[in-house]
Design an enzyme around this catalytic site. Structure first.
Site, PDB file in Angstrom:
ATOM      1  N   MET A  93      37.756  -6.205 -13.606  1.00  0.00           N
ATOM      2  CA  MET A  93      37.717  -5.265 -14.548  1.00  0.00           C
ATOM      3  C   MET A  93      37.208  -5.662 -15.925  1.00  0.00           C
ATOM      4  SD  MET A  93      39.168  -2.730 -12.976  1.00  0.00           S
ATOM      5  CE  MET A  93      39.914  -1.765 -14.159  1.00  0.00           C
ATOM      6  N   ARG A  94      36.131  -6.312 -15.864  1.00  0.00           N
ATOM      7  CA  ARG A  94      35.368  -6.406 -17.302  1.00  0.00           C
ATOM      8  C   ARG A  94      34.006  -6.159 -17.074  1.00  0.00           C
ATOM      9  NH1 ARG A  94      38.628  -7.475 -20.617  1.00  0.00           N
ATOM     10  NH2 ARG A  94      37.260  -8.453 -22.058  1.00  0.00           N
ATOM     11  N   LEU A  96      30.340  -6.389 -17.845  1.00  0.00           N
ATOM     12  CA  LEU A  96      29.407  -7.633 -18.041  1.00  0.00           C
ATOM     13  C   LEU A  96      28.431  -7.435 -19.181  1.00  0.00           C
ATOM     14  CD1 LEU A  96      28.333  -8.252 -14.251  1.00  0.00           C
ATOM     15  CD2 LEU A  96      30.312  -8.600 -15.350  1.00  0.00           C
ATOM     16  N   HIS A 112      32.269   0.815  -6.133  1.00  0.00           N
ATOM     17  CA  HIS A 112      32.872   1.936  -6.937  1.00  0.00           C
ATOM     18  C   HIS A 112      33.604   2.950  -6.070  1.00  0.00           C
ATOM     19  CE1 HIS A 112      33.867   4.183 -10.494  1.00  0.00           C
ATOM     20  NE2 HIS A 112      33.026   5.277  -9.964  1.00  0.00           N
ATOM     21  N   GLU A 145      22.915  -2.799 -16.970  1.00  0.00           N
ATOM     22  CA  GLU A 145      23.553  -2.841 -18.287  1.00  0.00           C
ATOM     23  C   GLU A 145      24.576  -1.673 -18.450  1.00  0.00           C
ATOM     24  OE1 GLU A 145      19.878  -1.911 -17.769  1.00  0.00           O
ATOM     25  OE2 GLU A 145      20.225  -3.912 -18.096  1.00  0.00           O
ATOM     26  N   GLY A 146      24.295  -0.675 -17.807  1.00  0.00           N
ATOM     27  CA  GLY A 146      25.283   0.583 -17.832  1.00  0.00           C
ATOM     28  C   GLY A 146      26.411   0.305 -17.116  1.00  0.00           C
ATOM     29  N   ASP A 148      28.565   1.408 -14.209  1.00  0.00           N
ATOM     30  CA  ASP A 148      28.239   1.915 -12.656  1.00  0.00           C
ATOM     31  C   ASP A 148      26.893   2.694 -12.562  1.00  0.00           C
ATOM     32  OD1 ASP A 148      30.676   1.020 -12.217  1.00  0.00           O
ATOM     33  OD2 ASP A 148      31.856   2.739 -13.076  1.00  0.00           O
ATOM     34  N   LYS A 175      39.505   2.299   2.613  1.00  0.00           N
ATOM     35  CA  LYS A 175      39.165   1.946   3.882  1.00  0.00           C
ATOM     36  C   LYS A 175      37.590   2.063   4.140  1.00  0.00           C
ATOM     37  CE  LYS A 175      43.134   3.623   6.655  1.00  0.00           C
ATOM     38  NZ  LYS A 175      43.787   4.754   7.388  1.00  0.00           N
TER      39      LYS A 175
END
Ligand code: GRF
Length: 206
Positions: A93-94, A96, A112, A145-146, A148, A175
């Site tokens: 949850m960071r 980058l 995702h 860099e965006g 997702d 699943k």
């Protein structure tokens, strides 16, 4: 035998995707080795999973660093010192910084819980339920860099049912996540991923 692909897996929580990668490695359907698991959260259950399977792990609390770049520099140092070939974000949850992205160009994957580019960011499953879409799913992509936004490797659709809640949809999506993440890593291992701009082509099996 060719060297196994060396993975560094970054987590923040439950680590069920980490578990699916471990399981696929142990049953031989994923030819890779997890060199290191890194969590920014000391309470992440994924750490217990790593421990159970004898996989080295490190807790690196982002709150101990002056800024995001310093935190990422330390991540890079740990990943490089473990000779990691491919970085796997599994519920990490960071966001980058370029420090990590530049150190591993096109060598960082994320999963995702939505069909990107729909519903990026957090709570992808809730966004899908609230919007009322009939189909959602999951996406494995390279990280850029965006948020997702990187080149898409595999997607899998999941039907959204009329009475779905965020939780019921998330469980069904998860699943599928557990199937496609190991598959995407195996494609990388087999050298079958070709990136052209933002498009990924999967080369035929040799
Ligand atoms: C998954 O839904 C993944 O798509 C998202 O975070 C969740 C992580 O779950 N990025 P887990 O920690 O692997 O169980």
């Amino acid at each position: 035998m060719a060297d196994l692909l060396k993975l560094g897996v970054l987590i923040s929580g439950n680590g069920s995707n980490l578990q699916s990668i471990i399981d696929n490695i142990e049953k031989g359907s994923l030819k890779a080795i997890i060199k290191i698991v890194i969590s920014n959260n000391p309470d992440a259950y994924g750490l217990t999973r790593a421990k159970k399977h004898g996989i080295p792990f490190i807790v690196l609390k982002h709150t101990n660093f002056k800024n995001k770049e310093d935190f990422d520099s330390e991540l890079v140092r740990i990943l490089k010192s473990n000779n990691v070939d491919l970085v796997i974000l599994a519920g990490f949850m960071r966001i980058l910084t370029s420090v990590l992205l530049k150190a591993f160009p096109h060598k960082i994957m994320n999963i995702h819980p939505a069909l990107l580019p729909s519903f990026p960011g957090i709570h992808g499953q809730k966004q899908a339920v609230d919007y009322g879409v009939k189909i959602s799913g999951c996406t494995v992509h390279f990280v850029d860099e965006g948020i997702d936004t990187g080149p898409i490797i595999i997607q899998r659709a999941v039907q959204v049912l009329d009475d779905d809640t965020e939780e019921t949809l998330a469980a069904r999506i998860l699943k599928e996540e557990h199937r496609i993440y190991p598959q995407a890593i195996q494609l990388f291992t087999d050298g079958r991923i070709e990136i052209n701009g933002r498009k990924v082509r999967i080369k035929a099996e040799k």
